[in-house]
Design a protein around this motif. Sequence first.
Motif, mmCIF file in Angstrom:
data_model
loop_
_atom_site.group_PDB
_atom_site.id
_atom_site.type_symbol
_atom_site.label_atom_id
_atom_site.label_comp_id
_atom_site.label_asym_id
_atom_site.label_seq_id
_atom_site.Cartn_x
_atom_site.Cartn_y
_atom_site.Cartn_z
ATOM 1 N N PHE A 82 0.805 -1.223 0.000
ATOM 2 C CA PHE A 82 0.000 0.000 0.000
ATOM 3 C C PHE A 82 0.838 1.273 0.000
ATOM 4 O O PHE A 82 0.313 2.364 -0.145
ATOM 5 C CB PHE A 82 -0.977 0.001 1.179
ATOM 6 C CG PHE A 82 -2.040 -1.056 1.052
ATOM 7 C CD1 PHE A 82 -2.855 -1.117 -0.070
ATOM 8 C CD2 PHE A 82 -2.222 -2.002 2.037
ATOM 9 C CE1 PHE A 82 -3.832 -2.086 -0.211
ATOM 10 C CE2 PHE A 82 -3.197 -2.982 1.909
ATOM 11 C CZ PHE A 82 -3.996 -3.017 0.795
ATOM 12 N N LYS A 83 2.157 1.111 0.147
ATOM 13 C CA LYS A 83 3.077 2.242 0.150
ATOM 14 C C LYS A 83 3.478 2.567 -1.297
ATOM 15 O O LYS A 83 3.602 1.677 -2.123
ATOM 16 C CB LYS A 83 4.323 1.846 0.959
ATOM 17 C CG LYS A 83 5.389 2.875 1.019
ATOM 18 C CD LYS A 83 6.567 2.325 1.813
ATOM 19 C CE LYS A 83 7.751 3.233 1.692
ATOM 20 N NZ LYS A 83 8.941 2.640 2.309
ATOM 21 N N ARG A 84 3.651 3.833 -1.582
ATOM 22 C CA ARG A 84 4.116 4.234 -2.915
ATOM 23 C C ARG A 84 5.617 3.964 -3.015
ATOM 24 O O ARG A 84 6.375 4.297 -2.117
ATOM 25 C CB ARG A 84 3.851 5.718 -3.154
ATOM 26 C CG ARG A 84 2.395 6.129 -3.095
ATOM 27 C CD ARG A 84 1.604 5.777 -4.288
ATOM 28 N NE ARG A 84 1.945 6.633 -5.403
ATOM 29 C CZ ARG A 84 1.532 6.399 -6.631
ATOM 30 N NH1 ARG A 84 0.756 5.380 -6.860
ATOM 31 N NH2 ARG A 84 1.867 7.180 -7.608
ATOM 32 N N HIS A 85 6.031 3.345 -4.100
ATOM 33 C CA HIS A 85 7.442 3.048 -4.345
ATOM 34 C C HIS A 85 7.884 3.762 -5.615
ATOM 35 O O HIS A 85 7.077 4.021 -6.505
ATOM 36 C CB HIS A 85 7.647 1.536 -4.522
ATOM 37 C CG HIS A 85 7.311 0.732 -3.312
ATOM 38 N ND1 HIS A 85 8.199 0.531 -2.291
ATOM 39 C CD2 HIS A 85 6.179 0.085 -2.952
ATOM 40 C CE1 HIS A 85 7.631 -0.220 -1.354
ATOM 41 N NE2 HIS A 85 6.403 -0.497 -1.740
ATOM 42 N N LYS A 86 9.173 4.009 -5.702
ATOM 43 C CA LYS A 86 9.701 4.654 -6.902
ATOM 44 C C LYS A 86 9.679 3.698 -8.097
ATOM 45 O O LYS A 86 9.499 4.123 -9.221
ATOM 46 C CB LYS A 86 11.137 5.137 -6.662
ATOM 47 C CG LYS A 86 11.214 6.297 -5.699
ATOM 48 C CD LYS A 86 12.637 6.759 -5.517
ATOM 49 C CE LYS A 86 12.680 7.917 -4.539
ATOM 50 N NZ LYS A 86 14.040 8.371 -4.302
ATOM 51 N N VAL A 87 9.859 2.426 -7.855
ATOM 52 C CA VAL A 87 9.967 1.452 -8.946
ATOM 53 C C VAL A 87 8.767 0.508 -9.008
ATOM 54 O O VAL A 87 8.255 0.217 -10.078
ATOM 55 C CB VAL A 87 11.278 0.628 -8.799
ATOM 56 C CG1 VAL A 87 11.369 -0.440 -9.863
ATOM 57 C CG2 VAL A 87 12.486 1.538 -8.847
ATOM 58 N N MET A 88 8.303 0.032 -7.874
ATOM 59 C CA MET A 88 7.245 -0.979 -7.850
ATOM 60 C C MET A 88 5.876 -0.377 -8.167
ATOM 61 O O MET A 88 5.509 0.656 -7.614
ATOM 62 C CB MET A 88 7.197 -1.625 -6.460
ATOM 63 C CG MET A 88 6.279 -2.827 -6.393
ATOM 64 S SD MET A 88 6.465 -3.671 -4.819
ATOM 65 C CE MET A 88 4.843 -3.429 -4.153
ATOM 66 N N PRO A 89 5.136 -1.040 -9.047
ATOM 67 C CA PRO A 89 3.777 -0.550 -9.334
ATOM 68 C C PRO A 89 2.835 -0.792 -8.160
ATOM 69 O O PRO A 89 3.115 -1.600 -7.283
ATOM 70 C CB PRO A 89 3.346 -1.372 -10.553
ATOM 71 C CG PRO A 89 4.222 -2.568 -10.561
ATOM 72 C CD PRO A 89 5.483 -2.218 -9.837
ATOM 73 N N THR A 90 1.724 -0.101 -8.146
ATOM 74 C CA THR A 90 0.691 -0.311 -7.149
ATOM 75 C C THR A 90 -0.298 -1.331 -7.705
ATOM 76 O O THR A 90 -0.750 -1.203 -8.830
ATOM 77 C CB THR A 90 -0.037 1.013 -6.834
ATOM 78 O OG1 THR A 90 0.943 1.963 -6.410
ATOM 79 C CG2 THR A 90 -1.068 0.832 -5.752
ATOM 80 N N TYR A 91 -0.624 -2.332 -6.898
ATOM 81 C CA TYR A 91 -1.474 -3.423 -7.382
ATOM 82 C C TYR A 91 -2.910 -3.380 -6.885
ATOM 83 O O TYR A 91 -3.764 -4.018 -7.454
ATOM 84 C CB TYR A 91 -0.854 -4.782 -7.021
ATOM 85 C CG TYR A 91 0.395 -5.067 -7.802
ATOM 86 C CD1 TYR A 91 0.329 -5.429 -9.128
ATOM 87 C CD2 TYR A 91 1.649 -4.959 -7.206
ATOM 88 C CE1 TYR A 91 1.472 -5.696 -9.865
ATOM 89 C CE2 TYR A 91 2.794 -5.223 -7.931
ATOM 90 C CZ TYR A 91 2.706 -5.584 -9.252
ATOM 91 O OH TYR A 91 3.825 -5.839 -9.966
#
Length: 110
Positions: A82-91
Amino acid sequence: MKNLFFLFITFLVLKSEDSFITQYEYGQMLYNNPRGIGCVHCHGKDGSGALIAKYKEDGKTKSLRGPNIRNKSIKDLKKSLFKRHKVMPTYFLTDSEIEALAYFLSNKGD
């Protein structure tokens, strides 16, 4: 009334004992292709992390790797997903989907 009772009991039995796929299989499916790019591409086949890319910065070769997620608790997985990441998409995964992913990762053989 008797038919309604029979249908209700049948539903409970089927729901609790017979599943189309197991929780492991469901977690594996989500891991390989949750909704777009699969976790497997960055976290590896077993969740221990994988090389995403190598690049040069200031004349030095650097690597971008997906972290090891094999031993993450459900709570930690939810927090990370649930955290925003620079690389990982949100699912936008549901709690039951995250639980299936955690089950798959914790039961994945080497």
